[in-house]
Design a protein around this motif. Structure first.
Motif, PDB file in Angstrom:
ATOM      1  N   HIS A 238      -0.948  -1.396  -5.316  1.00 19.16           N
ATOM      2  CA  HIS A 238      -0.567  -0.102  -4.751  1.00 19.16           C
ATOM      3  C   HIS A 238      -1.204   1.066  -5.494  1.00 19.16           C
ATOM      4  O   HIS A 238      -1.651   2.034  -4.886  1.00 19.16           O
ATOM      5  CB  HIS A 238       0.951   0.075  -4.772  1.00 19.16           C
ATOM      6  CG  HIS A 238       1.649  -0.587  -3.626  1.00 19.16           C
ATOM      7  ND1 HIS A 238       1.124  -0.643  -2.369  1.00 19.16           N
ATOM      8  CD2 HIS A 238       2.862  -1.220  -3.569  1.00 19.16           C
ATOM      9  CE1 HIS A 238       1.961  -1.283  -1.566  1.00 19.16           C
ATOM     10  NE2 HIS A 238       3.016  -1.649  -2.270  1.00 19.16           N
ATOM     11  N   ASP A 239      -1.209   0.993  -6.826  1.00 21.12           N
ATOM     12  CA  ASP A 239      -1.686   2.139  -7.585  1.00 21.12           C
ATOM     13  C   ASP A 239      -1.912   1.732  -9.031  1.00 21.12           C
ATOM     14  O   ASP A 239      -1.472   0.669  -9.479  1.00 21.12           O
ATOM     15  CB  ASP A 239      -0.664   3.289  -7.526  1.00 21.12           C
ATOM     16  CG  ASP A 239      -1.304   4.672  -7.656  1.00 21.12           C
ATOM     17  OD1 ASP A 239      -2.454   4.753  -8.139  1.00 21.12           O
ATOM     18  OD2 ASP A 239      -0.652   5.661  -7.274  1.00 21.12           O
ATOM     19  N   ARG A 252      -4.592   6.093  -6.701  1.00 28.93           N
ATOM     20  CA  ARG A 252      -4.502   6.235  -5.243  1.00 28.93           C
ATOM     21  C   ARG A 252      -4.680   7.676  -4.817  1.00 28.93           C
ATOM     22  O   ARG A 252      -5.479   7.979  -3.930  1.00 28.93           O
ATOM     23  CB  ARG A 252      -3.140   5.695  -4.765  1.00 28.93           C
ATOM     24  CG  ARG A 252      -2.916   5.732  -3.263  1.00 28.93           C
ATOM     25  CD  ARG A 252      -3.755   4.696  -2.545  1.00 28.93           C
ATOM     26  NE  ARG A 252      -3.400   3.328  -2.948  1.00 28.93           N
ATOM     27  CZ  ARG A 252      -4.062   2.258  -2.501  1.00 28.93           C
ATOM     28  NH1 ARG A 252      -5.099   2.394  -1.660  1.00 28.93           N
ATOM     29  NH2 ARG A 252      -3.720   1.049  -2.902  1.00 28.93           N
ATOM     30  N   ARG A 255      -8.130   8.881  -5.252  1.00 28.13           N
ATOM     31  CA  ARG A 255      -9.090   8.157  -4.399  1.00 28.13           C
ATOM     32  C   ARG A 255     -10.017   7.225  -5.170  1.00 28.13           C
ATOM     33  O   ARG A 255     -11.137   6.981  -4.746  1.00 28.13           O
ATOM     34  CB  ARG A 255      -9.896   9.135  -3.541  1.00 28.13           C
ATOM     35  CG  ARG A 255      -8.993   9.981  -2.639  1.00 28.13           C
ATOM     36  CD  ARG A 255      -9.761  10.743  -1.610  1.00 28.13           C
ATOM     37  NE  ARG A 255      -8.850  11.473  -0.734  1.00 28.13           N
ATOM     38  CZ  ARG A 255      -9.250  12.196   0.321  1.00 28.13           C
ATOM     39  NH1 ARG A 255     -10.539  12.278   0.611  1.00 28.13           N
ATOM     40  NH2 ARG A 255      -8.362  12.827   1.062  1.00 28.13           N
TER      41      ARG A 255
END
Length: 257
Positions: A238-239, A252, A255
């Motif tokens: 996810h991140d 995230r 980017r």
């Protein structure tokens, strides 16, 4: 910061005792009862805290309250100010490494123990707000926990947050510790542990002791390797959060992912 309030401008007592004294912080024990100006000062601080909470007090007074228990027979204002001068702010005092605390003149085992208990309690409370809860609906609490646990560390630490299929945080584990600017991370071990926990998604977290959360080339490369290894096995990354002193960076949101 100078103390401009006349209510707190009492004369200072000797902070240190002769070698061999067994009292906390090598303090010179005060004979008999506490002088009234120290007892009254402590009473005022406790009353102000109970009436207005921590927001009504500067860092050095809040730290005095913490020191009262460890050093019951001494004026602790000089030591509170010395600790803040040494480490910078309240958070950095309670999260300072034990060897650095012990190197501050006037800090003994009881002070260190109380500071570390306070640090552990803060981390435990912050963690309780995010465990077994959907991450997306408690994102701010998650960031608070990461900052509480990692922002003031003097060496790098790498943690993994493991999520189930509903993005509920099911485990939070420290995977590695390193130096001031490097922590070893092995993508295979990360994915292996996710499989052991039956996790469906991951959030990577590590800190930058320099305070700047900008990712290094090694950070980016390691993240891509973990993402690619997870993709093969259906585990979503996810991140990756990098925690600095004052702010964090999200791969995230920036980017990189």
């Amino acid at each position: 910061m100078r103390d401009r309030n006349p209510a707190f401008s009492e004369p200072l007592l000797p902070l240190f005792a002769p070698p061999g004294d067994t009292d906390e912080a090598e303090a010179l024990p005060l004979p008999g009862r506490l002088p009234s100006y120290i007892a009254d000062h402590r009473k005022r601080l406790r009353q102000r805290f109970m009436e207005g909470g921590a927001s009504a007090m500067p860092d050095y007074e809040l730290l005095e309250l913490v020191l009262f228990r460890a050093i019951p027979r001494q004026d602790v204002k000089p030591l509170a100010r010395l600790l803040l001068d040494t480490f910078g702010d309240f958070n950095r005092v309670i999260s300072a490494p034990v060897p650095r605390l012990a190197a501050v003149k006037g800090v003994g085992d009881a002070v260190i123990q109380d500071l570390k208990i306070l640090e552990a309690a803060a981390q435990r409370m912050a963690r309780a707000r995010v465990m077994q809860r959907p991450v997306l609906s408690s994102w701010d609490a998650l960031l608070d926990y990461c900052h509480t646990a990692m922002a003031h560390r003097e060496t790098e630490q790498f943690r993994i947050l493991f999520l189930d299929r509903k993005n509920v945080l099911i485990a939070d584990e420290e995977q590695a510790r390193g130096t001031v600017d490097h922590v070893p991370v092995y993508p295979r071990e990360v994915v292996k542990r996710a499989l052991e926990l039956n996790a469906s998604a991951l959030i990577l977290v590590h800190n930058h002791p320099s305070g700047d959360p900008t990712p290094s080339d090694a950070d980016i490369s390691m993240t891509m390797q973990i993402r690619d290894a997870g993709d093969v096995l259906g585990i979503v990354l996810h991140d990756h959060l990098i925690i600095g002193k004052e702010r964090e960076l999200s791969f995230r949101a920036s980017r990189y992912l």
